[in-house]
Design a protein around this motif. Structure first.
Motif, PDB file in Angstrom:
ATOM      1  N   VAL A  24      -5.320  -7.422   1.891  1.00 28.77           N
ATOM      2  CA  VAL A  24      -5.163  -6.160   2.613  1.00 28.77           C
ATOM      3  C   VAL A  24      -5.957  -5.110   1.856  1.00 28.77           C
ATOM      4  CG1 VAL A  24      -3.563  -4.349   3.340  1.00 28.77           C
ATOM      5  CG2 VAL A  24      -2.914  -6.760   3.556  1.00 28.77           C
ATOM      6  N   VAL A  25      -6.936  -4.522   2.535  1.00 29.38           N
ATOM      7  CA  VAL A  25      -7.814  -3.524   1.939  1.00 29.38           C
ATOM      8  C   VAL A  25      -7.443  -2.158   2.508  1.00 29.38           C
ATOM      9  CG1 VAL A  25     -10.193  -2.797   1.549  1.00 29.38           C
ATOM     10  CG2 VAL A  25      -9.648  -5.248   1.788  1.00 29.38           C
ATOM     11  N   VAL A  26      -7.199  -1.208   1.621  1.00 26.34           N
ATOM     12  CA  VAL A  26      -6.882   0.158   2.029  1.00 26.34           C
ATOM     13  C   VAL A  26      -7.884   1.092   1.373  1.00 26.34           C
ATOM     14  CG1 VAL A  26      -5.162   2.014   2.016  1.00 26.34           C
ATOM     15  CG2 VAL A  26      -4.416  -0.377   2.198  1.00 26.34           C
ATOM     16  N   VAL A  27      -8.632   1.820   2.192  1.00 26.49           N
ATOM     17  CA  VAL A  27      -9.527   2.869   1.709  1.00 26.49           C
ATOM     18  C   VAL A  27      -9.054   4.164   2.345  1.00 26.49           C
ATOM     19  CG1 VAL A  27     -11.904   3.695   1.543  1.00 26.49           C
ATOM     20  CG2 VAL A  27     -11.431   1.234   1.503  1.00 26.49           C
ATOM     21  N   ALA A  28      -8.816   5.175   1.520  1.00 27.78           N
ATOM     22  CA  ALA A  28      -8.183   6.380   2.052  1.00 27.78           C
ATOM     23  C   ALA A  28      -8.484   7.574   1.166  1.00 27.78           C
ATOM     24  CB  ALA A  28      -6.662   6.179   2.142  1.00 27.78           C
ATOM     25  N   TYR A  29      -8.234   8.766   1.705  1.00 22.37           N
ATOM     26  CA  TYR A  29      -8.220   9.948   0.859  1.00 22.37           C
ATOM     27  C   TYR A  29      -7.075   9.811  -0.139  1.00 22.37           C
ATOM     28  CZ  TYR A  29     -11.361  12.192   4.219  1.00 22.37           C
ATOM     29  OH  TYR A  29     -12.429  12.509   5.013  1.00 22.37           O
ATOM     30  N   ASP A  30      -7.310  10.320  -1.322  1.00 23.91           N
ATOM     31  CA  ASP A  30      -6.355  10.124  -2.411  1.00 23.91           C
ATOM     32  C   ASP A  30      -5.382  11.294  -2.499  1.00 23.91           C
ATOM     33  OD1 ASP A  30      -5.069   9.231  -4.650  1.00 23.91           O
ATOM     34  OD2 ASP A  30      -6.562  10.002  -6.052  1.00 23.91           O
ATOM     35  N   TYR A  31      -4.172  11.051  -2.014  1.00 23.36           N
ATOM     36  CA  TYR A  31      -3.101  12.035  -2.135  1.00 23.36           C
ATOM     37  C   TYR A  31      -2.144  11.605  -3.240  1.00 23.36           C
ATOM     38  CZ  TYR A  31      -4.611  13.940   2.352  1.00 23.36           C
ATOM     39  OH  TYR A  31      -5.333  14.508   3.360  1.00 23.36           O
ATOM     40  N   PHE A  32      -1.499  12.578  -3.849  1.00 20.09           N
ATOM     41  CA  PHE A  32      -0.549  12.265  -4.916  1.00 20.09           C
ATOM     42  C   PHE A  32       0.543  11.329  -4.386  1.00 20.09           C
ATOM     43  CE2 PHE A  32       3.370  13.131  -7.309  1.00 20.09           C
ATOM     44  CZ  PHE A  32       2.927  12.755  -8.579  1.00 20.09           C
ATOM     45  N   ALA A  33       0.869  10.302  -5.158  1.00 19.19           N
ATOM     46  CA  ALA A  33       1.914   9.317  -4.850  1.00 19.19           C
ATOM     47  C   ALA A  33       1.547   8.407  -3.681  1.00 19.19           C
ATOM     48  CB  ALA A  33       3.257   9.996  -4.571  1.00 19.19           C
ATOM     49  N   GLU A  34       0.262   8.382  -3.308  1.00 23.90           N
ATOM     50  CA  GLU A  34      -0.131   7.544  -2.173  1.00 23.90           C
ATOM     51  C   GLU A  34       0.052   6.059  -2.465  1.00 23.90           C
ATOM     52  OE1 GLU A  34      -3.965   6.916   0.817  1.00 23.90           O
ATOM     53  OE2 GLU A  34      -4.040   8.393  -0.806  1.00 23.90           O
ATOM     54  N   PHE A  35      -0.197   5.649  -3.704  1.00 32.23           N
ATOM     55  CA  PHE A  35      -0.043   4.242  -4.046  1.00 32.23           C
ATOM     56  C   PHE A  35       1.370   3.751  -3.744  1.00 32.23           C
ATOM     57  CE2 PHE A  35       1.000   1.025  -7.380  1.00 32.23           C
ATOM     58  CZ  PHE A  35       0.199  -0.001  -6.896  1.00 32.23           C
ATOM     59  N   SER A  36       2.366   4.586  -4.028  1.00 28.90           N
ATOM     60  CA  SER A  36       3.746   4.176  -3.744  1.00 28.90           C
ATOM     61  C   SER A  36       3.964   4.029  -2.242  1.00 28.90           C
ATOM     62  CB  SER A  36       4.738   5.180  -4.335  1.00 28.90           C
ATOM     63  OG  SER A  36       4.672   6.424  -3.676  1.00 28.90           O
ATOM     64  N   LEU A  37       3.314   4.893  -1.433  1.00 27.53           N
ATOM     65  CA  LEU A  37       3.457   4.785   0.021  1.00 27.53           C
ATOM     66  C   LEU A  37       2.846   3.476   0.514  1.00 27.53           C
ATOM     67  CD1 LEU A  37       2.564   8.419   1.184  1.00 27.53           C
ATOM     68  CD2 LEU A  37       4.826   7.453   0.759  1.00 27.53           C
ATOM     69  N   VAL A  38       1.674   3.125  -0.018  1.00 25.75           N
ATOM     70  CA  VAL A  38       1.015   1.881   0.404  1.00 25.75           C
ATOM     71  C   VAL A  38       1.873   0.678   0.026  1.00 25.75           C
ATOM     72  CG1 VAL A  38      -1.015   0.422   0.096  1.00 25.75           C
ATOM     73  CG2 VAL A  38      -1.284   2.906   0.287  1.00 25.75           C
ATOM     74  N   CYS A  39       2.373   0.660  -1.211  1.00 26.86           N
ATOM     75  CA  CYS A  39       3.210  -0.470  -1.639  1.00 26.86           C
ATOM     76  C   CYS A  39       4.485  -0.550  -0.796  1.00 26.86           C
ATOM     77  CB  CYS A  39       3.571  -0.323  -3.112  1.00 26.86           C
ATOM     78  SG  CYS A  39       2.170  -0.511  -4.222  1.00 26.86           S
ATOM     79  N   GLY A  40       5.060   0.598  -0.482  1.00 25.31           N
ATOM     80  CA  GLY A  40       6.262   0.605   0.346  1.00 25.31           C
ATOM     81  C   GLY A  40       5.996   0.073   1.741  1.00 25.31           C
ATOM     82  N   LEU A  41       4.858   0.461   2.331  1.00 27.60           N
ATOM     83  CA  LEU A  41       4.520  -0.043   3.666  1.00 27.60           C
ATOM     84  C   LEU A  41       4.352  -1.559   3.658  1.00 27.60           C
ATOM     85  CD1 LEU A  41       1.965   2.327   5.433  1.00 27.60           C
ATOM     86  CD2 LEU A  41       4.240   1.655   6.199  1.00 27.60           C
ATOM     87  N   LEU A  42       3.660  -2.070   2.647  1.00 29.81           N
ATOM     88  CA  LEU A  42       3.492  -3.519   2.573  1.00 29.81           C
ATOM     89  C   LEU A  42       4.848  -4.215   2.458  1.00 29.81           C
ATOM     90  CD1 LEU A  42       0.389  -3.744   0.185  1.00 29.81           C
ATOM     91  CD2 LEU A  42       0.432  -4.009   2.673  1.00 29.81           C
ATOM     92  N   ALA A  43       5.764  -3.618   1.689  1.00 26.91           N
ATOM     93  CA  ALA A  43       7.093  -4.219   1.547  1.00 26.91           C
ATOM     94  C   ALA A  43       7.856  -4.191   2.863  1.00 26.91           C
ATOM     95  CB  ALA A  43       7.882  -3.491   0.464  1.00 26.91           C
ATOM     96  N   THR A  44       7.756  -3.090   3.626  1.00 26.47           N
ATOM     97  CA  THR A  44       8.475  -3.023   4.908  1.00 26.47           C
ATOM     98  C   THR A  44       7.898  -4.010   5.919  1.00 26.47           C
ATOM     99  OG1 THR A  44       7.081  -1.248   5.811  1.00 26.47           O
ATOM    100  CG2 THR A  44       9.041  -0.591   4.562  1.00 26.47           C
ATOM    101  N   HIS A  45       6.642  -4.416   5.731  1.00 24.02           N
ATOM    102  CA  HIS A  45       6.035  -5.423   6.604  1.00 24.02           C
ATOM    103  C   HIS A  45       6.264  -6.839   6.073  1.00 24.02           C
ATOM    104  CE1 HIS A  45       3.413  -3.168   9.595  1.00 24.02           C
ATOM    105  NE2 HIS A  45       3.987  -2.208   8.893  1.00 24.02           N
TER     106      HIS A  45
END
Length: 734
Positions: free
Chosen positions: A72-93
C-alpha cells in the motif's frame, strides 16, 4: 546509488518523465529512500506526488505481491500526526503491517542542516511517501485503494481546517470497533514494549527504536501515542520478525528540536508505552475517543511529581486498564468535574469499587460529622462538605459504571442518601452560624422549628446524573431571634440562601438547589411558615391543580422531624381530600408540555408522548383518582406506586409490567445522556444513524459487534416503549 544515477534509471523506465523533475523529487528525500526503491517504484511515487492538489491531498495505490500480500503506497501532503492516521486506517481495514518505509519530502528551502530545527509549521509544500507491505486478515478482502484514499482525504480535510483532534477521535472510534470484533486483539494490550531513544545516531533527530510483540493496530497505537505527546515523525522503518516488531522512528518535538535530557526521554518512554497498552482496552470504553483523550490527561497527572502512584500501579494488569477505559470513556462530566478535580481519589476508587458498598445516609452523616469536627472556619467547613460530596459522587458513579449488580434503583437510592446527608448537614451549619450572630429564632415561647422537604426526583428517591434537588422549606411560624430580634422569616430565608451557597453545584447539575416549587413560586419568600402553607394549599387558596399533583412527591428529608410529620399529615389531607381533581385540566397541561417542550420530529426522552413524564403522570393520575379510597396508593416513589396500583387491581399485570419496563428504560436513557455533559438539558434522543446514537447505545450496554446495529436496536426500543406508554395513557385517560 546517487540521486543522479537513480534519476537517469527512472527516466529509462519512464521516458516521458522530465529528468529535472525526477532529480528535484529525489533530492528532497534522504539516502534511505534512494537505496530502498526501484526506478519503477520511484516513477510511481513521483506521478502520485504530481497529482496532489488542495482537493486531492492524498493519493493511494495498492500493488499485489506474493503470498496474498500487497504494497500500500500513500503519497500525501504532510500534516502533523498523519502517520498515525494512515496506520489507523490500515488497521480499520483489517490490514496487518509487516514492513514499511515512511519518508518525508522536505521543501528545498527547508532542508534540515546540522544544528537547525528540523520541523517548522506544516504546509502543503511538505509531502510524504509511505510504503507498507500488508497482509489482509481476510484473504478474500485485498486492500481497497480507492476507499483508503477517500477516507484519508476526509480525515486530512479535518486536519487541514484545524480539527485534527476530531480526525483522530473519529478514527479511534472506528478502530475500537474493529479491535472489539477481533478475538486476537483481546488481551494483547499488556504485551511488553521496549523503547530506546538516541540523540547521537541521526542528528538533528532523535532515533527511537521500538521492539515488542506484534499486536493488532500496534503501529497505530504507537504513532498515536507520539502524536498525543506532540512528537513529530520524520521517518519510519518498519520490520517484523515472526511475531516481533523492530521499528525505527526519526522523531522531534512538534515545535522543533530533538527529545531532550533523560527526564524528558523517560517521560516520553513511559507515556508511549502506557498509551500503546491502553489503546487495546478501548473496546471496553463506551466512547473510545473520549477514553483516550482523558487517558492522556490522566498520564499528565500521574507523571507529575508525587501524584497518582496508586493509580499508576493499577495499570499493570488488565482489570485496572479495563476499569479505567470504562470510566474515562463514559463521561466528560465525570472527568471534568470529579476525576480530574479529585485525582488523588481515582486510584482508591479503581482499587476498591468491587468490595466497597454504596454508602447509606447514616454512614455519610457520620463521615461528615467526623470531618467537620476539625474545621475551625466557615471556609474550611464549606470545603470539607463539598469535598466529601464530590468524593462520594465519584465512588458512587464508578460503582454504577463498573458493577453490573448496581441497578438504576440502587444508584438513585445512593444519590438520594448523599443528597439528604449533605442537605441535612448544610441546614444545621447554616442555622447554627446565623443563630450565633442573631440568637436562635423563637416561636410561641420556644425554639422555632424548620424542616426541609424533597419534591420531584428527590421526594421520590429517584435522583440520577445531573439531577437538581427540588426543596420546600417550612418553619413553625412568626417570631423573632433572641439576640438581634430579626423576624423568623428573614432568619430562615438567609439560612436557605446560605445553604444554596454552601452546597457547590453547577447550574443544571447534581445537587443544584431548586426552590421554584414553593408557594407562589419565585415571587414568594424562600421559606414558608406552616400557617401560610395551609392557607395556600386549600380550596380557593391559590394553589394550581398541578401543584396538588406535585405534592404527591413531597417527603421530609431534613430538619425538625415533628414538623416534618405535621406537614406530611397536612399534605395527605389536602392531596387525598374529597375535593374533585380535574383530569381534563391535567391533560391540557400535558398537551402544552408536548407542544412547548418537544422539538417537532425529535424524541424528547422526558417530555415526548410515551416518554418518562407520561409514565410518571400515569401513576400520579391513578393515585389522585383512587388514593382517597385506597390509602395504600400514597407513595412518592413511581416504581412503588406502580406496584401498589397493580396489587390494588388498578393496573393489570401486563399494564404494570409495560409501565415499569418503560420507566426503567427511560430513566437509564436519561442518565446515559446526562452522563456526558453533567447537565439536565440533554434530553433529545440522537437521530438514528448518527454516531451519537451509537455511542449512547454503547453506554447503555447494547453490545453489538456492529455499532450501527446497537444504535438501531436502541432506536427501535425507544419507539416501542413510547408507543406502549402512549397507547396506555390514551386508553386510560382520554
Amino acid at each position: 546509488m546517487s540521486p543522479e544515477e537513480l534519476a537517469r534509471a527512472v527516466c529509462r523506465v519512464a521516458p516521458e518523465t522530465d529528468p529535472r523533475a525526477v532529480l528535484a523529487f529525489l533530492v528532497r528525500l534522504d539516502e534511505a529512500y534512494w537505496g530502498s526503491h526501484s526506478p519503477e517504484e520511484v516513477a510511481l511515487h513521483l506521478g502520485m506526488a504530481s497529482s496532489l492538489s488542495p482537493t486531492r491531498p492524498a493519493a493511494v495505490a495498492a500493488l499485489p505481491r506474493d503470498g496474498g500480500r500487497a504494497d500500500v503506497v500513500v503519497v500525501a501532503y504532510d500534516y502533523f500526526a498523519e502517520f498515525s492516521l494512515v496506520c489507523g486506517l490500515l488497521a480499520t481495514h483489517a490490514l496487518t503491517i509487516e514492513t514499511g518505509d515512511v519518508h518525508t519530502l522536505l521543501p528545498l528551502a527547508t532542508l534540515p542542516r546540522r544544528g537547525r530545527s528540523p520541523h517548522r509549521a506544516v504546509t502543503p509544500s511538505r509531502q510524504i511517501v509511505d510504503v507498507f507491505r500488508v497482509l489482509p486478515r481476510d484473504p478474500s478482502r485485498p486492500p481497497d485503494a480507492a476507499a483508503l484514499e477517500r477516507e484519508l482525504t476526509t480525515l486530512l480535510g479535518l486536519v487541514a481546517t484545524g480539527r485534527s483532534d476530531e480526525a483522530r477521535e473519529q478514527l479511534t472510534r472506528r478502530l475500537a470497533e474493529t479491535l472489539g470484533a477481533a478475538p486476537e486483539a483481546r488481551g494483547a494490550g499488556l504485551a511488553p514494549v521496549e523503547i530506546d531513544l538516541d540523540n547521537e545516531a541521526a542528528p538533528p533527530w532523535t532515533l527511537m527504536r521500538v521492539r515488542g510483540r506484534d499486536t493488532p493496530a500496534f503501529l497505530y497505537a504507537l504513532a498515536n501515542a507520539l502524536a498525543m505527546r506532540r512528537v513529530y515523525i520524520h521517518r519510519v522503518r518498519i520490520e517484523s520478525h515472526g511475531d516481533e516488531v523492530r521499528d525505527e522512528f526519526l522523531i522531534a518535538r512538534a515545535e522543533g528540536g530533538a527529545i531532550g535530557g533523560e527526564a524528558e526521554q523517560q517521560t516520553l518512554r513511559l507515556a508511549v508505552a502506557l498509551i500503546k497498552q491502553f489503546t487495546h482496552f478501548l473496546p471496553w470504553a463506551p466512547d473510545p475517543a473520549l477514553a483516550l483523550r482523558y487517558f492522556d490527561q490522566f498520564l499528565d497527572r500521574v507523571m507529575t511529581a508525587g501524584a497518582g502512584k496508586e493509580a499508576l500501579s493499577l495499570l499493570r494488569g488488565p482489570e485496572g486498564l479495563q476499569a479505567l477505559a470504562r470510566l474515562l470513556g463514559s463521561s466528560t462530566f465525570l472527568w471534568e468535574d470529579f476525576f480530574r478535580a479529585h485525582f488523588e481519589h481515582l486510584g482508591p476508587v479503581l482499587g476498591e469499587w468491587r468490595k466497597r458498598p454504596l454508602e447509606k445516609r447514616v454512614v455519610l452523616r457520620r463521615r461528615l460529622s467526623r470531618r467537620l469536627a476539625s474545621a475551625s472556619t466557615w471556609e474550611e467547613r464549606k470545603r470539607i462538605l463539598n469535598e466529601l460530596k464530590d468524593e462520594t459522587m465519584l465512588r458512587t458513579s464508578a460503582k454504577r459504571l463498573l458493577d453490573p449488580e448496581v441497578s438504576i434503583e440502587d444508584f438513585s437510592r445512593a444519590l438520594t442518601d448523599l443528597a439528604e446527608a449533605v442537605i441535612e448537614k448544610a441546614l444545621r451549619e447554616c442555622t447554627k452560624r446565623l443563630a450565633g450572630q442573631h440568637g436562635p429564632p423563637r416561636w410561641e415561647g420556644r425554639a422555632c422549628p424548620v424542616a426541609i422537604f424533597g419534591l420531584g426526583k428527590l421526594g421520590g428517591a429517584e435522583l440520577g446524573y445531573a439531577s437538581d434537588v427540588e426543596l420546600l422549606v417550612i418553619y413553625g411560624g412568626p417570631g423573632t431571634t433572641a439576640k438581634t430580634g430579626i423576624e423568623n422569616g428573614r432568619f430562615f430565608d438567609r439560612a436557605v440562601q446560605s445553604l444554596t451557597e454552601l452546597i457547590e453545584a453547577p447550574q443544571d447539575g447534581f445537587l443544584h438547589v431548586d426552590l421554584r416549587l414553593r408557594p407562589h413560586g419565585t415571587k414568594g419568600s424562600l421559606t414558608t411558615p406552616f400557617a401560610a402553607l395551609r392557607n395556600y394549599y386549600r380550596p380557593g387558596g391559590g394553589a394550581h391543580p398541578f401543584e396538588r399533583q406535585a405534592l404527591i412527591k413531597l417527603r421530609f428529608v431534613a430538619g425538625n422531624a415533628l414538623l416534618g410529620r405535621k406537614v406530611e399529615a397536612f399534605r395527605d389531607a389536602y392531596v387525598w381530600s374529597d375535593e374533585p381533581w380535574n383530569l381534563a385540566e391535567a391533560l391540557h397541561l400535558r398537551d402544552r408540555q408536548v407542544r412547548e417542550l418537544v422539538t417537532p420530529g425529535r424524541l424528547n426522552v422526558k417530555y415526548s408522548r410515551g416518554a418518562l413524564v407520561e409514565v410518571e403522570y400515569a401513576a400520579q393520575y391513578l393515585q389522585l383518582l383512587h388514593g382517597r379510597a385506597s390509602p395504600e396508593l400514597r407513595t412518592p416513589s413511581t416504581l412503588e406506586a406502580l406496584t401498589r396500583l397493580r396489587d390494588a387491581a388498578f393496573l393489570d399485570d401486563a399494564e404494570h409490567d409495560d409501565l415499569q419496563a418503560a420507566y426503567l428504560f427511560w430513566r437509564q436513557v436519561i442518565d446515559a445522556l446526562r452522563m456526558v455533559r453533567g447537565n439536565a438539558r440533554d434530553l433529545l434522543l440522537p437521530e438514528e444513524g448518527s454516531d451519537d446514537l451509537d455511542l449512547l447505545a454503547r453506554r447503555l450496554g447494547y453490545a453489538a459487534g456492529d455499532w450501527r446495529e446497537g444504535g438501531r436496536a436502541l432506536a427501535a426500543d425507544a419507539a416501542r416503549q413510547s408507543a406502549r406508554v402512549a397507547t396506555f395513557f390514551d386508553r386510560r385517560f382520554r
